[in-house]
Motif scaffolding. Structure first.
Motif, PDB file in Angstrom:
ATOM      1  N   VAL A 193      48.157   6.835  51.287  1.00 22.65           N
ATOM      2  CA  VAL A 193      48.175   5.868  50.197  1.00 22.65           C
ATOM      3  C   VAL A 193      48.219   4.473  50.813  1.00 22.65           C
ATOM      4  CG1 VAL A 193      49.379   5.013  48.160  1.00 22.65           C
ATOM      5  CG2 VAL A 193      49.409   7.448  48.685  1.00 22.65           C
ATOM      6  N   TYR A 194      47.288   3.630  50.400  1.00 21.99           N
ATOM      7  CA  TYR A 194      47.268   2.252  50.876  1.00 21.99           C
ATOM      8  C   TYR A 194      47.184   1.331  49.670  1.00 21.99           C
ATOM      9  CZ  TYR A 194      45.675  -2.146  52.904  1.00 21.99           C
ATOM     10  OH  TYR A 194      45.566  -3.486  53.253  1.00 21.99           O
ATOM     11  N   LYS A 195      48.027   0.311  49.646  1.00 26.20           N
ATOM     12  CA  LYS A 195      48.002  -0.681  48.570  1.00 26.20           C
ATOM     13  C   LYS A 195      48.207  -2.063  49.178  1.00 26.20           C
ATOM     14  CE  LYS A 195      49.685   2.505  45.019  1.00 26.20           C
ATOM     15  NZ  LYS A 195      48.481   2.562  44.171  1.00 26.20           N
ATOM     16  N   SER A 196      47.606  -3.051  48.547  1.00 26.39           N
ATOM     17  CA  SER A 196      47.782  -4.425  49.027  1.00 26.39           C
ATOM     18  C   SER A 196      47.678  -5.397  47.858  1.00 26.39           C
ATOM     19  CB  SER A 196      46.729  -4.768  50.086  1.00 26.39           C
ATOM     20  OG  SER A 196      45.450  -4.871  49.500  1.00 26.39           O
ATOM     21  N   ILE A 197      48.300  -6.558  48.040  1.00 21.29           N
ATOM     22  CA  ILE A 197      48.224  -7.649  47.067  1.00 21.29           C
ATOM     23  C   ILE A 197      47.928  -8.930  47.838  1.00 21.29           C
ATOM     24  CG2 ILE A 197      49.448  -9.042  45.377  1.00 21.29           C
ATOM     25  CD1 ILE A 197      51.096  -6.639  44.630  1.00 21.29           C
ATOM     26  N   LEU A 198      46.870  -9.624  47.468  1.00 18.10           N
ATOM     27  CA  LEU A 198      46.573 -10.953  47.985  1.00 18.10           C
ATOM     28  C   LEU A 198      46.928 -11.961  46.910  1.00 18.10           C
ATOM     29  CD1 LEU A 198      43.123 -10.439  49.750  1.00 18.10           C
ATOM     30  CD2 LEU A 198      45.245 -11.160  50.852  1.00 18.10           C
ATOM     31  N   VAL A 199      47.767 -12.938  47.257  1.00 22.41           N
ATOM     32  CA  VAL A 199      48.262 -13.870  46.256  1.00 22.41           C
ATOM     33  C   VAL A 199      48.477 -15.235  46.890  1.00 22.41           C
ATOM     34  CG1 VAL A 199      50.673 -13.237  46.688  1.00 22.41           C
ATOM     35  CG2 VAL A 199      50.031 -14.200  44.474  1.00 22.41           C
ATOM     36  N   SER A 200      48.322 -16.256  46.097  1.00 17.80           N
ATOM     37  CA  SER A 200      48.531 -17.616  46.586  1.00 17.80           C
ATOM     38  C   SER A 200      49.987 -17.817  46.977  1.00 17.80           C
ATOM     39  CB  SER A 200      48.137 -18.619  45.498  1.00 17.80           C
ATOM     40  OG  SER A 200      48.545 -19.918  45.845  1.00 17.80           O
ATOM     41  N   PRO A 201      50.241 -18.539  48.064  1.00 14.93           N
ATOM     42  CA  PRO A 201      51.634 -18.811  48.457  1.00 14.93           C
ATOM     43  C   PRO A 201      52.406 -19.582  47.391  1.00 14.93           C
ATOM     44  CG  PRO A 201      50.109 -19.362  50.234  1.00 14.93           C
ATOM     45  CD  PRO A 201      49.279 -19.097  49.024  1.00 14.93           C
ATOM     46  N   SER A 202      51.709 -20.299  46.523  1.00 14.14           N
ATOM     47  CA  SER A 202      52.383 -21.071  45.478  1.00 14.14           C
ATOM     48  C   SER A 202      52.865 -20.178  44.334  1.00 14.14           C
ATOM     49  CB  SER A 202      51.440 -22.142  44.926  1.00 14.14           C
ATOM     50  OG  SER A 202      50.304 -21.533  44.327  1.00 14.14           O
ATOM     51  N   ARG A 203      52.416 -18.950  44.289  1.00 10.62           N
ATOM     52  CA  ARG A 203      52.819 -18.027  43.219  1.00 10.62           C
ATOM     53  C   ARG A 203      53.922 -17.118  43.776  1.00 10.62           C
ATOM     54  NH1 ARG A 203      49.818 -15.779  38.662  1.00 10.62           N
ATOM     55  NH2 ARG A 203      47.937 -16.732  39.493  1.00 10.62           N
ATOM     56  N   LYS A 204      55.080 -17.271  43.240  1.00  5.75           N
ATOM     57  CA  LYS A 204      56.205 -16.448  43.699  1.00  5.75           C
ATOM     58  C   LYS A 204      56.184 -15.099  42.988  1.00  5.75           C
ATOM     59  CE  LYS A 204      61.227 -15.987  43.652  1.00  5.75           C
ATOM     60  NZ  LYS A 204      62.501 -16.500  43.107  1.00  5.75           N
ATOM     61  N   LEU A 205      56.120 -14.043  43.781  1.00  7.19           N
ATOM     62  CA  LEU A 205      56.167 -12.700  43.222  1.00  7.19           C
ATOM     63  C   LEU A 205      57.553 -12.093  43.414  1.00  7.19           C
ATOM     64  CD1 LEU A 205      52.770 -11.084  44.305  1.00  7.19           C
ATOM     65  CD2 LEU A 205      53.359 -12.196  42.142  1.00  7.19           C
ATOM     66  N   ASN A 206      58.018 -11.423  42.382  1.00  6.87           N
ATOM     67  CA  ASN A 206      59.290 -10.696  42.458  1.00  6.87           C
ATOM     68  C   ASN A 206      58.989  -9.205  42.567  1.00  6.87           C
ATOM     69  OD1 ASN A 206      61.141 -13.052  41.811  1.00  6.87           O
ATOM     70  ND2 ASN A 206      59.816 -13.050  40.000  1.00  6.87           N
ATOM     71  N   PHE A 207      59.732  -8.529  43.441  1.00 11.61           N
ATOM     72  CA  PHE A 207      59.510  -7.106  43.686  1.00 11.61           C
ATOM     73  C   PHE A 207      60.802  -6.333  43.455  1.00 11.61           C
ATOM     74  CE2 PHE A 207      56.545  -9.420  46.358  1.00 11.61           C
ATOM     75  CZ  PHE A 207      55.344  -8.737  46.211  1.00 11.61           C
ATOM     76  N   LYS A 208      60.631  -5.109  42.995  1.00  7.00           N
ATOM     77  CA  LYS A 208      61.762  -4.189  42.932  1.00  7.00           C
ATOM     78  C   LYS A 208      61.253  -2.774  43.178  1.00  7.00           C
ATOM     79  CE  LYS A 208      65.947  -2.930  40.466  1.00  7.00           C
ATOM     80  NZ  LYS A 208      66.832  -3.216  39.325  1.00  7.00           N
ATOM     81  N   SER A 209      61.866  -2.096  44.175  1.00  6.88           N
ATOM     82  CA  SER A 209      61.429  -0.759  44.560  1.00  6.88           C
ATOM     83  C   SER A 209      62.274   0.306  43.883  1.00  6.88           C
ATOM     84  CB  SER A 209      61.526  -0.590  46.080  1.00  6.88           C
ATOM     85  OG  SER A 209      60.651  -1.479  46.738  1.00  6.88           O
ATOM     86  N   PHE A 210      61.635   1.436  43.617  1.00  5.50           N
ATOM     87  CA  PHE A 210      62.315   2.565  42.997  1.00  5.50           C
ATOM     88  C   PHE A 210      61.981   3.844  43.764  1.00  5.50           C
ATOM     89  CE2 PHE A 210      61.832  -0.618  39.730  1.00  5.50           C
ATOM     90  CZ  PHE A 210      63.000  -0.552  38.983  1.00  5.50           C
TER      91      PHE A 210
END
Length: 863
Positions: A193-210
């Motif tokens: 399984v491979y996943k990726s996210i490309l996002v602008s550094p100015s956009r803050k992403l919040n993550f939570k793992s389960f």
């Protein structure tokens, strides 16, 4: 019937596409063929396969790849699945890509079938059939979603199917905000399984793992922050059919660029503001409500709720932005249909027009309190309701529930757990206190007039609050004749010879929100002939309770869902002319998640079997499954069934002598008699009588003792025969909740104990007549025996599983009180000491002549 329903749905979709789709987006769904995008990450290939023993459905995913470019609003998917068996050809040889053409573009980049490591290109736009999938249409929701469906021909065992595609575009309702759940597990195994996210550094992403989702590696690519995840040899998460809907044991990660619940609240308010009602037909309706309720806020509230729930049917056209944007309340009222957000916004607007503070609330109908573990995102919700403040009381309303009745603010609301109140400035989830959900009370009454007549069978069901709402809705959706047929079919499975004797009676008290149904039947053959002439048997089982008990697998490692907030009171009444000879029995189980209670009792000629089941939570936790599994087994096997034997005419039942019991009693009684003779004839040491002039007669309190000893053997003997102690039919009798071994042990103990009492009391009576010197000692022993025998009998019955009546406790107390009075009397009484002096043999005594005798007047006898 299924074909007819499918045709209706197909026609409905065509009509919706013809009349509504052009108004939203004129673009027809198209599959584009194009090269892969240039922004994709490259990653190291993984060539190890999934072990064959772990493959289900005949195929597995060698690669499951998802790459998301947030700024380009593009989601790329690349899949390689390997067919390992004929079942895999059936289950895995098609491609299905879902998309919404109102805001998404589908580009397919490749379709390759690998056979013997040789690639064959199967990519062709004409291979795809684009069809409306509308998975929610059965719930009256049209979403405008489509599936690009490709059926691959000539797929063989050992083939690898590789394909990739990109979906470009986001729903504009979210104003370029990003949120997503990234899943690393599915129902089939993954080799890689491979996943990726490309996002602008100015956009803050919040993550939570389960559930132990893999950690991300973070780097920079072309000025964008690059999050990458890899996982290998990923097995499916265990799944059980009865696990709660909110339980999610898949490894996944929540991603959102919403930083707080306030941001979600502000977004929702901008999309669905509560608008004032100023004109149009809706304003006229509001004015009518105000006049009708004369300023009474509670009456206005109920009028508004009833109008929205009953006059505006539930149906949603949720295409594009309208997946989250509600239609104008005036439009919804005029068209008389809408989905949850449409109806909630309409209700909130009508309530505010009547001077009642009301807001929409976003909730998750399946997760309940589990929302507290989520990060802020519109993706956390799937439903909308309303909260209002009526006369300083907070009231929650689900506008999609139909036929809710009652008065004032007393209204049922489902146990949704938590919600986000759409009120300016709100920055947190609100806990919703579970209301009273209502109750179901079922009474099944069987009236038996004789062994040959049909049994009158009447079922009375009383539903309150939420349960009344559900039944009222069900009755409104089904004809009376169909409802009667459904009810009859249910009981026919239990009683094949049942007949409906009268129409279904329905009593609906709307003000109290109590609905009653009465079913009328007659049953042939309820009583079955027993093994012996003159006896009939019948049995009952609390099916309504058993239907609500959870199925808990032995190897379950997840919580088990239960029918919360069930509150079921189920009674079986059986009326027979001869009445019932049973003792009250109660069994109860109290756990954190549920309470069960059964009670067996009688009232005159009626047997009462009452069962109560109340769920206090919507699930049973993992650490309580073993305990609950044992509870369910005992309840289902031992507590819900009741069998009885009915004897209309006792004279027709042959008396079968229990010869071995007779022999045992004779041997036992003979042994006791021999023992008594031996005791009586035991020589008394020579007595010397001092100050003795004469032996007083039996008098005073001893008269009562003598009378008691005279009648006791007779009374106990009558009891022995009345209990059918020598009737073989009584031996091994089935008693509810009591094993046969336990019953036989208790029966034998009571019989032999009673025989012992007869012999012992008769022996004491003989000693009293003879005024034997050993009489006081044996009377003390007799009173002590009564106490010990009654206590032992109680303990044995309890240990055998028999519910002992209150009379048993009274008997024990009576014997203890008797012993407490008479034992000291026989120890201390002067009359007893002077009366019972005769030795054995009778002449084995002498006088002391050296002591002066006292006159008879000085001889004082004390009692």
């Amino acid at each position: 019937m299924q074909k007819k329903f499918t045709c209706v749905i197909a026609l409905f979709i065509i009509l919706l596409q013809a009349f509504f789709v052009p108004a939203v987006n004129a673009a027809a769904p198209i599959v584009h063929i194009s090269p892969k995008p240039g922004w994709l990450n490259q990653y190291k290939a993984y060539d190890k396969k999934v072990a064959s023993r772990d493959v289900a459905n005949g195929y597995f995913y060698q690669v499951f790849e998802e790459q998301l470019n947030v700024e380009k609003q593009a989601d790329y998917t690349h899949i390689i699945k390997e067919i390992v068996s004929e079942a895999g050809i059936q289950n895995g040889s098609s491609i299905n890509i879902g998309f919404d053409p109102s805001f998404e573009r589908l580009d397919v980049h490749e379709i390759i079938v690998w056979r013997n490591n040789v690639p064959v290109n199967r990519l062709s736009a004409s291979s795809f059939k684009v069809i409306a999938d509308e998975k929610e249409l059965s719930r009256f929701i049209y979403q405008g979603s489509y599936s690009a469906y490709c059926i691959l021909d000539d797929i063989r065992k050992g083939d690898k199917i590789e394909y990739s595609y990109t979906l470009t575009g986001r729903n504009p309702i979210f104003n370029n905000k990003f949120f997503r759940d990234l899943y690393f597990q599915s129902t089939v195994p993954f080799a890689h399984v491979y996943k990726s996210i490309l996002v602008s550094p100015s956009r803050k992403l919040n993550f939570k793992s389960f559930n132990k989702a893999p950690q991300a590696s973070v780097s920079v690519k072309d000025g964008l922050t690059n999050y990458q995840w890899n996982d290998y040899q990923v097995m499916p998460a265990p799944y059980y059919d009865n696990q709660p809907g909110w339980y999610n044991n898949y490894a996944y990660i929540q991603v959102s660029d919403y930083n707080s619940w306030k941001e979600v609240t502000d977004w929702a308010l901008s999309v669905n503001p509560v608008v004032p009602v100023t004109n149009g037909k809706l304003a006229v309706k509001v004015a009518e409500l105000k006049v009708a309720t004369k300023g009474d806020k509670e009456k206005y509230f109920r009028g508004a709720v009833k109008m929205v729930q009953d006059e505006v049917r539930y149906m949603g056209i949720e295409m594009g932005e309208y997946s989250h944007r509600a239609n104008n309340p005036e439009k919804v009222f005029n068209q008389r249909y809408g989905d949850c957000k449409d109806k909630s916004l309409l209700l909130a607007s009508v309530l505010k027009a009547g001077g009642i503070d009301a807001e929409m609330v976003l909730i998750n109908s399946g997760v309940n309190r589990g929302m507290e573990n989520y990060i802020p995102s519109p993706n956390a919700f799937d439903h909308a309701v309303v909260v209002a403040t009526v006369n300083n009381k907070q009231v929650w309303v689900d506008a999609t529930i139909a036929y809710q009745r009652g008065t004032g603010t007393n209204i049922y609301f489902p146990a949704y757990g938590m919600g986000l109140v759409l009120k300016p400035g709100n920055d947190k989830l609100t806990v919703i206190i579970p209301p009273n959900a209502g109750k179901t009370k079922v009474n099944e009454c069987y009236t038996i007039t004789s062994e040959t007549n049909k049994v009158k069978f009447e079922v009375t069901s009383v539903y309150t609050l939420g349960e009344a709402d559900k039944i009222r809705d069900r009755l409104a959706s089904t004809s009376i004749s169909e409802t009667e047929k459904n009810y009859l079919n249910y009981y026919t499975k239990i009683y094949p010879k049942i007949e409906q004797s009268d129409s279904l009676t329905i009593i609906d008290d709307e003000e109290a929100n109590k609905l009653t149904t009465v079913e009328h039947y007659s049953i042939n053959g309820l009583l079955k002939k027993g093994k012996e002439d003159g006896r009939y048997t019948a049995g009952f089982y609390a099916n309504s309770i058993n239907d609500q008990l959870p199925n808990i697998p032995n190897k379950a490692v997840s919580p088990v869902a239960v029918a919360y907030p069930l509150n079921l009171d189920y009674t079986i009444q059986v009326v027979i002319p001869s009445g019932w000879n049973i003792e009250k029995r109660v069994y109860e189980v109290k756990r954190d998640a549920y309470v069960f209670k059964s009670q067996i009792d009688k009232r005159g000629d009626t047997l009462l079997l009452n069962y109560k089941l109340n769920y206090l939570s919507d699930f049973i936790p993992v650490n309580k499954l073993d305990e609950s599994r044992d509870d369910v087994k005992k309840i289902s096997d031992d507590e819900l069934s009741y069998n009885f034997t009915y004897t209309p005419d006792v004279s027709k039942v042959p008396y079968n002598v229990n010869y071995w019991m007779v022999a045992l009693v004779l041997v036992f009684a003979g042994g006791l008699i021999m023992w008594g003779v031996k005791i009586y004839q035991t020589e008394t040491p020579s007595l010397k009588l001092i100050n003795w002039r004469y032996q007083p007669p039996i008098g005073g309190w001893l008269i009562l003792v003598a009378i008691g000893l005279a009648i006791t053997p007779l009374l106990i003997s009558v009891t022995i025969f009345n209990n059918d102690s020598f009737n073989l039919n009584k031996w091994g009798l089935s008693i509810h909740g009591m094993s046969k071994v336990g019953y036989n042990a208790a029966f034998l103990f009571e019989t032999l104990g009673n025989v012992f009492s007869v012999c012992y009391s008769a022996f004491c009576f003989y000693l009293l007549i003879k005024r034997r010197d050993i009489f006081p000692k044996f009377m003390i022993g007799l009173y002590a025996f009564y106490v010990l025998f009654n206590i032992a009998d109680y303990v044995i019955l309890q240990s055998a599983g028999r519910e002992v009546s209150k009379d048993a406790g009274v008997t024990i107390m009576r014997s203890i009180i008797g012993a407490a009075i008479w034992i000291p009397y026989f120890i201390k009484s002067t009359r007893v000491q002077k009366t019972f002096i005769m030795p054995y043999p009778a002449n084995n005594y002498a006088f002391d002549t050296n002591v002066a005798q006292q006159t008879e007047e000085q001889d004082v006898t004390e009692e």
